[in-house]
Motif scaffolding. Structure first.
Motif, PDB file in Angstrom:
ATOM      1  N   SER A  40       0.833  -1.203   0.000  1.00 18.53           N
ATOM      2  CA  SER A  40       0.000   0.000   0.000  1.00 18.53           C
ATOM      3  C   SER A  40       0.873   1.259   0.000  1.00 18.53           C
ATOM      4  O   SER A  40       1.850   1.354   0.749  1.00 18.53           O
ATOM      5  CB  SER A  40      -0.894  -0.022   1.240  1.00 18.53           C
ATOM      6  OG  SER A  40      -1.720   1.105   1.281  1.00 18.53           O
ATOM      7  N   ASN A  41       0.524   2.214  -0.869  1.00 22.52           N
ATOM      8  CA  ASN A  41       1.158   3.536  -0.945  1.00 22.52           C
ATOM      9  C   ASN A  41       2.649   3.523  -1.258  1.00 22.52           C
ATOM     10  O   ASN A  41       3.355   4.468  -0.921  1.00 22.52           O
ATOM     11  CB  ASN A  41       0.880   4.335   0.332  1.00 22.52           C
ATOM     12  CG  ASN A  41      -0.588   4.677   0.439  1.00 22.52           C
ATOM     13  OD1 ASN A  41      -1.190   5.161  -0.510  1.00 22.52           O
ATOM     14  ND2 ASN A  41      -1.177   4.399   1.586  1.00 22.52           N
ATOM     15  N   VAL A  42       3.123   2.472  -1.942  1.00 20.56           N
ATOM     16  CA  VAL A  42       4.512   2.419  -2.401  1.00 20.56           C
ATOM     17  C   VAL A  42       4.521   2.701  -3.901  1.00 20.56           C
ATOM     18  O   VAL A  42       3.796   2.058  -4.668  1.00 20.56           O
ATOM     19  CB  VAL A  42       5.169   1.051  -2.091  1.00 20.56           C
ATOM     20  CG1 VAL A  42       6.537   0.935  -2.733  1.00 20.56           C
ATOM     21  CG2 VAL A  42       5.262   0.853  -0.581  1.00 20.56           C
ATOM     22  N   GLU A  43       5.339   3.662  -4.315  1.00 25.18           N
ATOM     23  CA  GLU A  43       5.390   4.025  -5.729  1.00 25.18           C
ATOM     24  C   GLU A  43       5.948   2.869  -6.559  1.00 25.18           C
ATOM     25  O   GLU A  43       6.913   2.219  -6.158  1.00 25.18           O
ATOM     26  CB  GLU A  43       6.255   5.274  -5.928  1.00 25.18           C
ATOM     27  CG  GLU A  43       6.179   5.809  -7.341  1.00 25.18           C
ATOM     28  CD  GLU A  43       6.870   7.142  -7.500  1.00 25.18           C
ATOM     29  OE1 GLU A  43       6.172   8.118  -7.823  1.00 25.18           O
ATOM     30  OE2 GLU A  43       8.100   7.197  -7.296  1.00 25.18           O
ATOM     31  N   HIS A  44       5.301   2.637  -7.710  1.00 26.40           N
ATOM     32  CA  HIS A  44       5.735   1.564  -8.602  1.00 26.40           C
ATOM     33  C   HIS A  44       5.401   1.897 -10.042  1.00 26.40           C
ATOM     34  O   HIS A  44       4.519   2.713 -10.316  1.00 26.40           O
ATOM     35  CB  HIS A  44       5.110   0.219  -8.198  1.00 26.40           C
ATOM     36  CG  HIS A  44       3.623   0.242  -8.130  1.00 26.40           C
ATOM     37  ND1 HIS A  44       2.928   0.745  -7.045  1.00 26.40           N
ATOM     38  CD2 HIS A  44       2.673  -0.179  -9.003  1.00 26.40           C
ATOM     39  CE1 HIS A  44       1.630   0.631  -7.257  1.00 26.40           C
ATOM     40  NE2 HIS A  44       1.437   0.071  -8.465  1.00 26.40           N
ATOM     41  N   GLY A  45       6.142   1.279 -10.959  1.00 27.89           N
ATOM     42  CA  GLY A  45       5.919   1.454 -12.384  1.00 27.89           C
ATOM     43  C   GLY A  45       6.525   0.280 -13.123  1.00 27.89           C
ATOM     44  O   GLY A  45       7.291  -0.510 -12.556  1.00 27.89           O
ATOM     45  N   VAL A  46       6.182   0.160 -14.413  1.00 22.66           N
ATOM     46  CA  VAL A  46       6.616  -1.005 -15.176  1.00 22.66           C
ATOM     47  C   VAL A  46       6.860  -0.613 -16.625  1.00 22.66           C
ATOM     48  O   VAL A  46       6.199   0.289 -17.148  1.00 22.66           O
ATOM     49  CB  VAL A  46       5.571  -2.145 -15.073  1.00 22.66           C
ATOM     50  CG1 VAL A  46       4.236  -1.740 -15.685  1.00 22.66           C
ATOM     51  CG2 VAL A  46       6.069  -3.435 -15.690  1.00 22.66           C
ATOM     52  N   THR A  47       7.818  -1.279 -17.272  1.00 19.23           N
ATOM     53  CA  THR A  47       8.072  -1.140 -18.698  1.00 19.23           C
ATOM     54  C   THR A  47       8.060  -2.526 -19.317  1.00 19.23           C
ATOM     55  O   THR A  47       8.705  -3.449 -18.800  1.00 19.23           O
ATOM     56  CB  THR A  47       9.445  -0.474 -18.967  1.00 19.23           C
ATOM     57  OG1 THR A  47       9.457   0.814 -18.355  1.00 19.23           O
ATOM     58  CG2 THR A  47       9.723  -0.337 -20.452  1.00 19.23           C
ATOM     59  N   ALA A  48       7.339  -2.665 -20.441  1.00 17.08           N
ATOM     60  CA  ALA A  48       7.289  -3.951 -21.145  1.00 17.08           C
ATOM     61  C   ALA A  48       8.531  -4.094 -22.016  1.00 17.08           C
ATOM     62  O   ALA A  48       8.785  -3.255 -22.886  1.00 17.08           O
ATOM     63  CB  ALA A  48       6.030  -4.027 -22.000  1.00 17.08           C
ATOM     64  N   LEU A  49       9.301  -5.142 -21.795  1.00 18.02           N
ATOM     65  CA  LEU A  49      10.502  -5.400 -22.589  1.00 18.02           C
ATOM     66  C   LEU A  49      10.155  -6.141 -23.878  1.00 18.02           C
ATOM     67  O   LEU A  49      10.983  -6.246 -24.780  1.00 18.02           O
ATOM     68  CB  LEU A  49      11.524  -6.180 -21.760  1.00 18.02           C
ATOM     69  CG  LEU A  49      11.941  -5.480 -20.453  1.00 18.02           C
ATOM     70  CD1 LEU A  49      12.899  -6.355 -19.657  1.00 18.02           C
ATOM     71  CD2 LEU A  49      12.535  -4.106 -20.727  1.00 18.02           C
ATOM     72  N   GLU A  50       8.939  -6.666 -23.940  1.00 23.35           N
ATOM     73  CA  GLU A  50       8.378  -7.318 -25.120  1.00 23.35           C
ATOM     74  C   GLU A  50       6.859  -7.290 -24.952  1.00 23.35           C
ATOM     75  O   GLU A  50       6.371  -6.907 -23.891  1.00 23.35           O
ATOM     76  CB  GLU A  50       8.889  -8.752 -25.260  1.00 23.35           C
ATOM     77  CG  GLU A  50       8.604  -9.627 -24.046  1.00 23.35           C
ATOM     78  CD  GLU A  50       9.255 -11.000 -24.130  1.00 23.35           C
ATOM     79  OE1 GLU A  50       8.577 -11.935 -24.610  1.00 23.35           O
ATOM     80  OE2 GLU A  50      10.435 -11.122 -23.723  1.00 23.35           O
ATOM     81  N   ASP A  51       6.114  -7.658 -25.998  1.00 27.51           N
ATOM     82  CA  ASP A  51       4.662  -7.745 -25.830  1.00 27.51           C
ATOM     83  C   ASP A  51       4.374  -8.681 -24.665  1.00 27.51           C
ATOM     84  O   ASP A  51       5.028  -9.740 -24.536  1.00 27.51           O
ATOM     85  CB  ASP A  51       3.994  -8.298 -27.091  1.00 27.51           C
ATOM     86  CG  ASP A  51       3.990  -7.308 -28.250  1.00 27.51           C
ATOM     87  OD1 ASP A  51       4.444  -6.156 -28.064  1.00 27.51           O
ATOM     88  OD2 ASP A  51       3.532  -7.693 -29.337  1.00 27.51           O
ATOM     89  N   GLY A  52       3.421  -8.310 -23.812  1.00 33.52           N
ATOM     90  CA  GLY A  52       3.166  -9.143 -22.648  1.00 33.52           C
ATOM     91  C   GLY A  52       1.825  -8.884 -22.005  1.00 33.52           C
ATOM     92  O   GLY A  52       1.100  -7.950 -22.363  1.00 33.52           O
ATOM     93  N   ILE A  53       1.525  -9.732 -21.021  1.00 31.00           N
ATOM     94  CA  ILE A  53       0.268  -9.654 -20.271  1.00 31.00           C
ATOM     95  C   ILE A  53       0.568  -9.820 -18.786  1.00 31.00           C
ATOM     96  O   ILE A  53       1.279 -10.744 -18.380  1.00 31.00           O
ATOM     97  CB  ILE A  53      -0.722 -10.747 -20.722  1.00 31.00           C
ATOM     98  CG1 ILE A  53      -1.092 -10.557 -22.192  1.00 31.00           C
ATOM     99  CG2 ILE A  53      -1.974 -10.750 -19.840  1.00 31.00           C
ATOM    100  CD1 ILE A  53      -1.935 -11.683 -22.770  1.00 31.00           C
ATOM    101  N   LEU A  54       0.001  -8.903 -17.995  1.00 33.65           N
ATOM    102  CA  LEU A  54       0.068  -8.987 -16.540  1.00 33.65           C
ATOM    103  C   LEU A  54      -1.324  -9.272 -15.998  1.00 33.65           C
ATOM    104  O   LEU A  54      -2.315  -8.809 -16.562  1.00 33.65           O
ATOM    105  CB  LEU A  54       0.565  -7.667 -15.945  1.00 33.65           C
ATOM    106  CG  LEU A  54       1.933  -7.188 -16.388  1.00 33.65           C
ATOM    107  CD1 LEU A  54       2.237  -5.825 -15.775  1.00 33.65           C
ATOM    108  CD2 LEU A  54       3.006  -8.193 -16.028  1.00 33.65           C
ATOM    109  N   VAL A  55      -1.387 -10.000 -14.894  1.00 30.21           N
ATOM    110  CA  VAL A  55      -2.649 -10.204 -14.181  1.00 30.21           C
ATOM    111  C   VAL A  55      -2.478  -9.549 -12.816  1.00 30.21           C
ATOM    112  O   VAL A  55      -1.650  -9.985 -12.009  1.00 30.21           O
ATOM    113  CB  VAL A  55      -2.999 -11.704 -14.046  1.00 30.21           C
ATOM    114  CG1 VAL A  55      -4.282 -11.878 -13.248  1.00 30.21           C
ATOM    115  CG2 VAL A  55      -3.116 -12.346 -15.431  1.00 30.21           C
ATOM    116  N   ASP A  56      -3.235  -8.470 -12.597  1.00 32.52           N
ATOM    117  CA  ASP A  56      -3.167  -7.711 -11.346  1.00 32.52           C
ATOM    118  C   ASP A  56      -4.317  -8.116 -10.430  1.00 32.52           C
ATOM    119  O   ASP A  56      -5.460  -8.242 -10.877  1.00 32.52           O
ATOM    120  CB  ASP A  56      -3.295  -6.209 -11.607  1.00 32.52           C
ATOM    121  CG  ASP A  56      -2.082  -5.605 -12.288  1.00 32.52           C
ATOM    122  OD1 ASP A  56      -1.006  -6.235 -12.261  1.00 32.52           O
ATOM    123  OD2 ASP A  56      -2.214  -4.497 -12.831  1.00 32.52           O
TER     124      ASP A  56
END
Length: 134
Positions: free
Chosen positions: A107-123
């Protein structure tokens, strides 16, 4: 047989939960093919899958090079990498994760993501993301 089946269904926790939550429809089954994705950042789409007040699951699709911009929220989040390779930064720590891996965002921790290839995440979020339903 019909009486027994109806009695059984009427006494399941899901049925009783749904009775208590008359204003909200409980989603017991959600078929991915029926969910219309919404655009997020460029190259990123989100499908809202099953959810309740306490829990929400989303499928996020990324094109190579697209980003989930840095942000933070009150919700706990666990992400499963269903396809592809991603660079995640969580609380200042950066790691590369691949298909089959998972990450946790407190909770309340900064985060971000970059796709290194086409992909799918399940959150998966706790509690559910009401802001996603707007």
């Amino acid at each position: 047989m019909t009486i027994t089946t109806n009695y059984y269904i009427a006494n399941t926790p899901a049925y009783n939960y749904n009775k208590k939550k008359r204003n909200r429809r409980l989603c017991m089954f959600k078929y991915n093919k029926d969910v219309i994705p919404t655009d997020c950042e460029p190259g990123v789409t989100r499908k809202i899958l099953c959810y309740s007040d306490d829990l929400m699951m989303c499928e996020i699709s990324f094109k190579k090079g697209s980003k989930g911009n840095f942000h933070k929220h009150e919700h706990l989040q666990i992400t499963y990498i269903a396809k592809g390779s991603f660079e995640f930064t969580i609380g200042g720590e950066t790691k590369i994760v691949n298909q089959g891996d998972s990450v946790y965002m407190p909770s309340n921790v900064e985060h971000g993501v970059t796709a290194l290839e086409d992909g799918i995440l399940v959150d998966v979020f706790n509690p559910m993301r009401k802001d996603f339903l707007k």
